[in-house]
Scaffold this active site. Structure first.
Site, mmCIF file in Angstrom:
data_model
loop_
_atom_site.group_PDB
_atom_site.id
_atom_site.type_symbol
_atom_site.label_atom_id
_atom_site.label_comp_id
_atom_site.label_asym_id
_atom_site.label_seq_id
_atom_site.Cartn_x
_atom_site.Cartn_y
_atom_site.Cartn_z
ATOM 1 N N ARG A 92 0.626 -1.180 0.086
ATOM 2 C CA ARG A 92 0.013 0.014 -0.002
ATOM 3 C C ARG A 92 1.007 1.432 0.134
ATOM 4 O O ARG A 92 0.316 2.328 -0.410
ATOM 5 C CB ARG A 92 -0.845 0.049 1.189
ATOM 6 C CG ARG A 92 -1.979 -1.171 1.228
ATOM 7 C CD ARG A 92 -2.891 -0.881 2.435
ATOM 8 N NE ARG A 92 -2.293 -2.219 3.276
ATOM 9 C CZ ARG A 92 -2.850 -2.561 4.666
ATOM 10 N NH1 ARG A 92 -3.433 -1.825 5.157
ATOM 11 N NH2 ARG A 92 -2.346 -3.825 5.002
ATOM 12 N N GLY A 93 2.526 1.019 0.461
ATOM 13 C CA GLY A 93 2.892 2.069 0.525
ATOM 14 C C GLY A 93 3.161 3.119 -0.487
ATOM 15 O O GLY A 93 3.523 4.152 -0.274
ATOM 16 N N GLU A 130 7.508 2.121 -6.348
ATOM 17 C CA GLU A 130 7.672 1.600 -4.914
ATOM 18 C C GLU A 130 7.978 2.547 -4.131
ATOM 19 O O GLU A 130 8.570 3.519 -4.578
ATOM 20 C CB GLU A 130 8.990 0.503 -5.215
ATOM 21 C CG GLU A 130 9.273 -0.002 -3.660
ATOM 22 C CD GLU A 130 8.300 -0.980 -2.798
ATOM 23 O OE1 GLU A 130 7.117 -0.665 -2.843
ATOM 24 O OE2 GLU A 130 8.761 -2.005 -2.490
ATOM 25 N N ASP A 177 14.505 -1.639 0.556
ATOM 26 C CA ASP A 177 15.095 -1.660 1.929
ATOM 27 C C ASP A 177 15.932 -2.989 1.763
ATOM 28 O O ASP A 177 17.216 -2.851 1.223
ATOM 29 C CB ASP A 177 14.242 -2.007 2.964
ATOM 30 C CG ASP A 177 14.580 -2.225 4.412
ATOM 31 O OD1 ASP A 177 15.329 -1.180 4.876
ATOM 32 O OD2 ASP A 177 14.319 -2.999 5.272
ATOM 33 N N PHE A 226 14.224 3.930 10.153
ATOM 34 C CA PHE A 226 12.933 3.462 9.856
ATOM 35 C C PHE A 226 11.974 4.781 9.714
ATOM 36 O O PHE A 226 11.765 5.736 10.714
ATOM 37 C CB PHE A 226 11.962 2.794 10.871
ATOM 38 C CG PHE A 226 11.030 1.958 10.491
ATOM 39 C CD1 PHE A 226 11.152 0.753 10.081
ATOM 40 C CD2 PHE A 226 9.780 2.508 10.833
ATOM 41 C CE1 PHE A 226 10.001 0.184 9.488
ATOM 42 C CE2 PHE A 226 8.520 1.820 10.327
ATOM 43 C CZ PHE A 226 8.913 0.489 9.671
ATOM 44 N N VAL A 227 11.216 4.998 8.438
ATOM 45 C CA VAL A 227 10.586 6.094 8.223
ATOM 46 C C VAL A 227 9.060 5.890 7.936
ATOM 47 O O VAL A 227 8.479 4.817 7.762
ATOM 48 C CB VAL A 227 11.161 6.490 6.928
ATOM 49 C CG1 VAL A 227 12.656 7.271 7.115
ATOM 50 C CG2 VAL A 227 11.398 5.753 5.574
HETATM 51 P P1 IMP Z 1 12.345 -4.964 1.268
HETATM 52 O O1 IMP Z 1 11.729 -5.953 0.645
HETATM 53 O O2 IMP Z 1 13.201 -5.151 2.503
HETATM 54 O O3 IMP Z 1 12.928 -4.119 0.221
HETATM 55 O O4 IMP Z 1 11.286 -3.937 1.831
HETATM 56 C C1 IMP Z 1 10.406 -3.346 0.981
HETATM 57 C C2 IMP Z 1 9.268 -2.837 1.737
HETATM 58 O O5 IMP Z 1 9.275 -2.896 3.406
HETATM 59 C C3 IMP Z 1 8.673 -1.370 1.337
HETATM 60 O O6 IMP Z 1 8.081 -1.453 0.168
HETATM 61 C C4 IMP Z 1 8.136 -0.848 2.590
HETATM 62 O O7 IMP Z 1 6.735 -1.328 2.632
HETATM 63 C C5 IMP Z 1 8.817 -1.675 3.837
HETATM 64 N N1 IMP Z 1 9.634 -0.733 4.430
HETATM 65 C C6 IMP Z 1 11.210 -1.068 4.514
HETATM 66 N N2 IMP Z 1 11.620 0.130 4.932
HETATM 67 C C7 IMP Z 1 10.568 0.819 5.748
HETATM 68 C C8 IMP Z 1 10.684 1.836 6.473
HETATM 69 O O8 IMP Z 1 11.561 2.672 7.007
HETATM 70 N N3 IMP Z 1 9.474 2.267 7.046
HETATM 71 C C9 IMP Z 1 8.168 1.511 6.675
HETATM 72 N N4 IMP Z 1 8.480 0.490 5.551
HETATM 73 C C10 IMP Z 1 9.434 0.149 5.294
HETATM 74 MG MG MG Z 2 5.708 -1.714 0.293
#
Ligand code: IMP
Ligand code: MG
Length: 181
Positions: free
Chosen positions: A45-46, A101, A105, A154-155
């Site tokens: 949803r982000g 996206e 992360d 963490f944002v």
């Molecule tokens: P990844 O699979 O670890 O790259 O994570 C990506 C997803 O994790 C992003 O689309 C976000 O939904 C969530 N995410 C990663 N870092 C943060 C953060 O700092 N705050 C909130 N959601 C995060």
């Molecule tokens: Mg996401």
């Protein structure tokens, strides 16, 4: 509802975000110039706030679709396992696809989604991420366009949540806990 009390420290203002989104949209418009088959795919949803602003600055005929992938095992740590909760409504074979996206992360989510979409035979498959935390990467993946590189914090805000809260903040801030766990 998060249990530990926290405050949000301002990190990127609404004004800086707007200026950056405009610049990204200009580059994207230039890259896809002349296309009539662009589909912008928001990862739910982000990305919902970012995609809404971004598509309004893209000066091309554009369709919008959404895909929901879950990666987060709990509120702050990636589960490393990506599941598709909601697939696209439309076909993307032969289309120009821009995946949008909120934040990259570990890279698990984006890399999983890109493999999935690549297998459907798009003409071009590109990605735009509002935020990138390169120091956290575990899977080698990068966006073609990135809004801001940020440190390992963490944002929240501008669509991004902490345990489903704070998506409605117009700016991006970092979560700071005010008590020890
Ligand atoms: P990844 O699979 O670890 O790259 O994570 C990506 C997803 O994790 C992003 O689309 C976000 O939904 C969530 N995410 C990663 N870092 C943060 C953060 O700092 N705050 C909130 N959601 C995060
Ligand atoms: Mg996401």
């Amino acid at each position: 509802m998060p249990e530990r009390p926290y405050v949000i420290d301002r990190m990127i203002s609404a004004k800086s975000i707007a200026a950056r989104v405009e610049a990204l949209a200009r580059e994207i418009t230039r890259y896809f110039e002349g296309t009539d088959k662009l589909v912008v795919v928001g990862l739910l949803r982000g990305s919902f706030v970012f995609i809404a602003d971004l598509v309004r600055e893209i000066d091309l005929p554009v369709e919008v679709d959404f895909l929901e992938a879950s990666s987060y095992g709990d509120a702050m740590h990636s589960s490393r396992e990506v599941r598709i909760l909601k697939d696209l409504r439309g076909e993307i074979a032969g289309r120009d696809v821009l995946v949008v996206e909120d934040i990259i992360d570990t890279g698990f989510t984006l890399s999983h989604v890109l493999h999935l979409l690549q297998a459907r035979g798009p003409a071009r498959l590109k990605t735009c991420a509002l935020l990138d935390k390169p120091s956290r990467r575990e899977v080698p993946v990068r966006a073609d366009w990135t809004g801001f590189e940020i440190p390992d914090e963490f944002v929240v805000g501008y669509g991004i949540d902490f345990a489903q809260r704070n998506r409605n903040l117009p700016y991006i801030g970092k979560v700071r806990f005010t008590e020890e766990a």
